[in-house]
Structures are given as structure tokens and as C-alpha cells.
Design an enzyme around this catalytic site. Structure first.
Site, PDB file in Angstrom:
ATOM      1  N   ASP A 130       0.553  -1.394   0.374  1.00  0.00           N
ATOM      2  CA  ASP A 130       0.298  -0.358  -0.230  1.00  0.00           C
ATOM      3  C   ASP A 130       0.970   1.223  -0.344  1.00  0.00           C
ATOM      4  OD1 ASP A 130      -2.133   1.932   0.229  1.00  0.00           O
ATOM      5  OD2 ASP A 130      -2.922   0.690   1.559  1.00  0.00           O
ATOM      6  N   ASP A 231      -2.748   4.834  -3.169  1.00  0.00           N
ATOM      7  CA  ASP A 231      -3.422   5.064  -2.294  1.00  0.00           C
ATOM      8  C   ASP A 231      -4.237   6.659  -2.299  1.00  0.00           C
ATOM      9  OD1 ASP A 231      -5.158   5.447   0.455  1.00  0.00           O
ATOM     10  OD2 ASP A 231      -4.121   6.447   1.256  1.00  0.00           O
ATOM     11  N   GLU A 285      -6.184   3.813  -6.286  1.00  0.00           N
ATOM     12  CA  GLU A 285      -7.513   4.282  -5.479  1.00  0.00           C
ATOM     13  C   GLU A 285      -8.099   5.586  -5.797  1.00  0.00           C
ATOM     14  OE1 GLU A 285      -8.889   4.272  -1.191  1.00  0.00           O
ATOM     15  OE2 GLU A 285      -7.329   5.474  -1.504  1.00  0.00           O
ATOM     16  N   HIS A 352     -10.904  -1.653   3.773  1.00  0.00           N
ATOM     17  CA  HIS A 352     -10.706  -1.248   5.288  1.00  0.00           C
ATOM     18  C   HIS A 352     -11.524   0.149   5.489  1.00  0.00           C
ATOM     19  CE1 HIS A 352      -8.097   1.159   2.883  1.00  0.00           C
ATOM     20  NE2 HIS A 352      -7.747   1.356   3.407  1.00  0.00           N
ATOM     21  N   ASP A 353     -12.185   1.122   4.743  1.00  0.00           N
ATOM     22  CA  ASP A 353     -12.703   1.881   4.569  1.00  0.00           C
ATOM     23  C   ASP A 353     -14.087   1.756   4.481  1.00  0.00           C
ATOM     24  OD1 ASP A 353     -10.215   4.176   4.720  1.00  0.00           O
ATOM     25  OD2 ASP A 353     -10.173   4.009   2.388  1.00  0.00           O
TER      26      ASP A 353
END
Length: 580
Positions: A130, A231, A285, A352-353
């Protein structure tokens, strides 16, 4: 003795030949198909501080992942994406990086990382890093230097607005209700942060910054990582004239924040400097606001990124009002159609969001949690694109009840709360919604067994364990042939054995059916019919395709009713037929 030996050899040959002849032939893939290992992979996302703790500090660590490598292999997944573990003050749980080449002690050492990576590779599992390159931490040495004086060599590593020019034009912050400019008295200037004030945006317009990022990625590629999740990458390019945004920008802030004027030259430079030199891939992302934006990011002939990761179907389930299956079908089908011939998609329902998949798209009640999670996992693993599974979704882990704001630590949740309060919203209704959609739901400790703290830690867990861990855990589901876990394993094996699920054409059937999502996947001479009941009651669908069944490939119930093409599915039943 020789005669007996000859008979034994002949018998063994007959057994081998009969086994080979009886196996279903694997579908051939047309030479025009652009085969890539990352297209054929099944990705599993690990939130490291919530996965497995081995030192009793209440936080997951690399040794915990090492301890569970055999479990990961047993799932049938072939790739792991892990959220950031870099050195960080942890304002945003690691997405505020203070040193991109150092491991936060919470997770262990670089030697532990190397051991973990080697263990994954030994098991045929790739690793995705990430990369947080839109912003750093305020504790990064670059920012410390940048804010120290206006003539510091690192000043232009970030975006600054001199206070003597007046207040800068408003910019949206995803975490800060006051906006994205933060005043810093040390040099009487404002710095830009699209996220928290502790996460200043890097100035990609400065070629030195870009080279720093490329060098960081090369460092990790040399260590053996196989891919990069970029990200917030659609935000890297800014119009540094900072024009005033029009009224109503909030309805489409990504249009103004993202896909800036120089994003494609930067990505081509990244491809030439890093991606083209290693057998790696990169997924961004966010994909802008149009299909063309997404294609411009990931089409192979663009030489930029390799995979599109969008949020249309995540966004549609953002409140307790739920979603419409017709809209769900429409979104997935529209994206598949747009990428049928060029580009490549990530397919996922949680990360995770976002809150837990079964709460948003299935049914988390004790009666239907197992079958509805199985149905959702069947869906993800039968669609075209690279499937992403979030840790715990292979078990059917659920949201956790957190009705009061005092229980929240996530910077995003606290920012939303402050914004709602400032706007005078109904705070009881706000807390009801936050309890449903908060990222905190996705970050509870992995549920390994029925012992204290679900076997996650011998200490005090950093976040409380969901109270249902005694029913939902790996140890219990391992023993149950009908569990979510064992169904997930069957689905990964089915996908890995049948490339039709990777490269095959997708065709939606009966788009307006209110309960059942039906579609086919076809590749050369192989065709699969996927039937998914998204409702809590029996539902029937009449399909000509269902008259030509060769074999049931997967089923989360013991049987299925098919009367000459009229198929009746039980609540949340998921069936895949191979057709003649």
C-alpha cells in the site's frame, strides 16, 4: 517376481490414464486474451493491526501473519494486500507516513517483513504494498524541513499559500470540516491537506518529489513485493493556480479534487521509471468520474497503471436505507461492459474504509448470515476482474455495535461527527448512520477461535472484539463443512480451475428480476450460469439456459429445484451451473 512387477506397473498406468480421461477438460484461452498473473489472482486484504498479535501488546504484527501463512494458503487466495505498516505517528492508522523505508515497531522489524514475504512466496502468494504517495505525515522529515522556512530546499515538496495573499481559495478535505488549508504560524502560510491536517499533500508538480516516490517504490520492488496499491492516487495532480471552485462542487468534489491536469504524464513517468522494470502491477484507489477517466488510467496501451478500483457499488450502500438490487445489477453490468474489451477491474464489496459486507449487501441476522455471506462471496468470485476479499469476510464477520461517539477513534468518524454537529444535524440520527457505515466496523480483530479475545491477542486488544466471536471464528468454521469459510474455499478452487470466471464474457439475464441476480460467463466452449438470490424468501426464475444443465459446480444449499428451466432458489441461495 518380474511378472508381478509388470502387472503392478500396468495397473498403475491404467489408473493414471483413467484419472486423466475422466477429468473435465480445462478450457483453452484464445491467444487474443491478454493473460496476466494479476488478472488470474484472488486477492485477500489484511488490516495488519487487526489480524493476529503475537507479543501481547494488543496490536497485530508480522509474526502473527507468519503464524497464519498456512491458513492463508488454505483459503486458495494467491495475493495479499496489506494496509500500511510504515513508520508513522498513526493519526490515520498508518496512512500518515513519516518514513517510507522503515517499519513501525508495532508490526515488528524489517527482518520480520522479509520472513513474512518469503513465506508468502514459498506458498505461491504474491504481496501488494500500500503506497501512500498523495500525502505524508507532518512528522516526515520532508515536511519538518518544508515548514521550517520559506527558502528551505524542501519547501516545494508540499503546497504552500503565503498568508499575505489572504485566505486561499477553499479546498475540500475528506476528514476536516474546516477545509483543506491549514494555517502554520512558523512561516505565516497555509499548507494543503485533502485528508487530515496531519497529512499534508505532497507537491507532485515538483520533479524531485516524483523521483523520491519512484525511488521508494524501487526500494520495495527490489525487496520482492509484487504489486502496488496506490492510495488516493487520483488526487496527486493539482492545478497550482488554485482557481475558485464553483458553487455546488460538493456534489462532485472528485471532479475538482481528482484527475488533475498532469496526472497522465506523471503516471507514464512512473511506468517508465518503476513498473516497466519489474514484474509488478499497480492499482489506483479511485478512477476519476467517467469511464474514460478509468480507461485512461489503466488501458494497457496507455503504459500507466494496470487495474481500476472504483467505488460506485460501495457508495450505493452507504446508509441504513439499503440499496436496490436493480441498481446493484446495473452498476456491475455497466462497469463490466465498459471494460469488456480493454482495461481491467478490481471486484470487491468491502475493505478497510467501509462497514462489513454482509451488513450492507446481505443479511447479518443469525438466520441468514451464513447463506447470505456465501452468496456474496460466490458473486465476487464469479465476476470478471480480480476479486478482492477483505479479511474476515471469508467467515462472515459482521459490524460491531458502537452507539456512542466516545467509542470511536477513527479520524474520519470524528471528522464526520464534528461536521454534523456544526451543521446542526439530528445527532441521534447521525449516530445511527455512523454506527452502520463507520470504518470502525471493518477494523475489529480477526476472530480465530472461541477463547478470550477470539484468539487475536493475549493482551488488551486495540479495538474491542465483536461479541459474536464464539459463533463466528476460524476454528468453529473449519470443522463445519457448510460454513462460510469452507464455501469460500470451494469457490476459490472453482475460480482457479476455470479461467472462464477470469476472462469469460459476462451476460446479464432478466435485469429487472426483483430478487435474483442471474448471469452467464462464457469462454470458448465453456459456459457457466450463475444464480444468486439476494432476498430472504424463496424466489423463482424461468430461464432457457437452465434447461441445459451439465453439472452443479457450487451450491450453498443441499439441493436446488429446477423444473425444466424454472429454478426456485431458497433465501440467499447461490448456485453455479455448468451448461451443455
Amino acid at each position: 517376481m518380474k511378472r508381478n512387477t509388470s502387472w503392478i506397473i500396468l495397473l498403475l498406468l491404467l489408473i493414471v490414464l483413467s484419472t486423466v480421461c475422466c477429468q473435465s477438460p480445462k478450457p483453452k484461452v484464445d491467444s487474443s486474451v491478454d493473460r496476466k498473473w494479476w488478472k488470474e489472482s484472488i486477492l485477500y486484504q489484511i488490516y495488519p493491526q487487526s489480524f493476529k498479535d503475537t507479543d501481547g501488546d494488543g496490536f497485530g504484527d508480522f509474526k502473527g501473519v507468519i503464524e497464519k501463512l498456512d491458513y492463508l494458503e488454505s483459503l486458495g487466495i494467491t495475493m495479499v494486500w496489506m494496509n500500511p505498516f510504515f513508520e508513522s505517528p498513526l493519526v490515520d492508522n498508518g496512512y500518515d507516513v513519516s518514513d517510507y523505508r522503515a517499519v513501525h515497531p508495532r508490526y515488528g522489524t524489517m527482518e520480520d517483513f522479509d520472513e513474512m514475504l518469503a513465506g508468502m512466496h514459498e506458498r505461491g502468494i504474491k504481496f501488494v504494498l500500500d503506497v501512500v504517495a498523495n500525502h505524508s505525515s507532518v512528522e516526515h522529515e520532508w515536511f519538518k524541513q518544508s515548514r521550517s522556512s520559506r527558502d528551505n530546499p524542501y519547501r516545494d515538496y508540499y503546497h504552500w499559500w503565503p498568508a499575505e495573499k489572504g485566505e486561499p481559495p477553499f479546498r475540500h478535505s475528506l476528514f476536516d470540516p474546516e477545509g483543506a488549508w491549514e494555517y502554520d504560524s512558523l512561516t505565516n502560510a497555509y499548507y494543503l491537506h485533502y485528508f487530515a491536517a496531519a497529512q499534508p499533500d505532497l507537491n507532485w508538480e515538483n520533479p524531485k518529489v516524483r523521483q523520491e516516490v519512484y525511488d521508494i517504490m524501487k526500494f520495495w520492488a527490489e525487496k520482492g513485493v509484487d504489486g502496488f496499491r496506490m492510495d488516493a492516487f487520483q488526487f496527486i495532480s493539482k492545478d497550482t493556480a488554485f482557481p475558485v471552485w464553483p458553487e455546488g462542487y460538493e456534489k462532485d468534489f472528485a471532479k475538482y479534487c481528482g484527475m488533475g491536469p498532469d496526472i497522465h504524464p506523471y503516471l507514464k513517468e512512473l511506468y517508465n521509471e518503476v513498473l516497466s522494470k519489474y514484474d509488478v502491477f499497480a492499482v489506483s484507489e479511485g478512477v476519476g468520474t467517467t469511464f474514460q477517466d478509468a480507461h485512461d488510467l489503466v488501458d494497457a496501451d496507455r503504459n500507466e497503471l494496470q487495474m481500476a478500483y472504483h467505488f460506485d457499488y460501495v457508495s450505493m450502500s452507504g446508509t441504513t436505507d439499503g440499496y436496490k438490487l436493480s441498481e446493484f445489477k446495473k452498476i456491475f453490468s455497466r462497469w463490466d461492459s465498459a471494460f469488456a474489451d480493454k482495461g481491467w477491474l478490481a471486484v470487491f464489496l468491502s475493505n478497510h474504509d467501509n462497514s462489513r459486507m454482509v451488513n450492507r449487501f446481505g443479511n447479518s441476522s443469525p438466520e441468514f448470515r451464513t447463506v447470505s455471506t456465501q452468496m456474496l462471496n460466490t458473486f465476487i468470485l464469479s465476476m470478471r476482474g480480480t476479486p478482492y476479499t477483505y479479511y474476515g469476510d471469508e467467515l462472515g464477520m459482521t459490524n460491531i455495535d458502537m452507539p456512542t461517539i466516545e467509542e470511536y477513534v477513527d479520524v474520519s468518524a470524528l471528522g464526520d461527527y464534528g461536521k454534523a454537529k456544526a451543521q446542526g444535524k439530528d445527532m441521534d440520527e447521525f449516530m445511527k448512520q455512523l454506527n452502520y457505515y463507520s470504518r470502525e466496523n471493518a477494523r475489529t480483530p480477526m476472530q480465530w477461535d472461541s477463547t478470550a479475545n477470539a484468539g487475536f491477542t493475549t493482551g488488551i486488544p486495540w479495538k474491542k472484539v465483536n461479541e459474536n466471536y464464539k459463533e463466528i471464528n476460524v476454528a468453529a468454521e473449519n470443522k463445519d463443512p457448510h460454513s462460510v469459510l469452507n464455501h469460500f474455499r470451494k469457490m476459490t478452487r472453482l475460480r482457479l480451475d476455470n479461467l472462464v470466471f477470469v476472462y469469460g464474457d459476462y451476460q446479464l439475464l432478466q435485469a429487472e428480476h426483483p430478487d435474483i441476480y442471474a448471469f452467464t460467463r462464457s469462454l470458448d466452449d465453456q459456459k457457466m450460469l450463475v444464480l444468486l438470490n439476494f432476498s430472504d424468501h424463496d424466489s423463482s426464475i424461468d430461464l432457457a439456459e437452465a434447461k441445459d444443465i451439465r453439472e452443479i459446480m457450487i451450491n450453498n444449499y443441499d439441493d436446488v429445484t429446477n423444473e425444466n428451466g424454472n429454478v426456485t432458489l431458497k433465501p440467499y441461495q447461490a448456485v453455479i451451473f455448468e451448461l451443455e
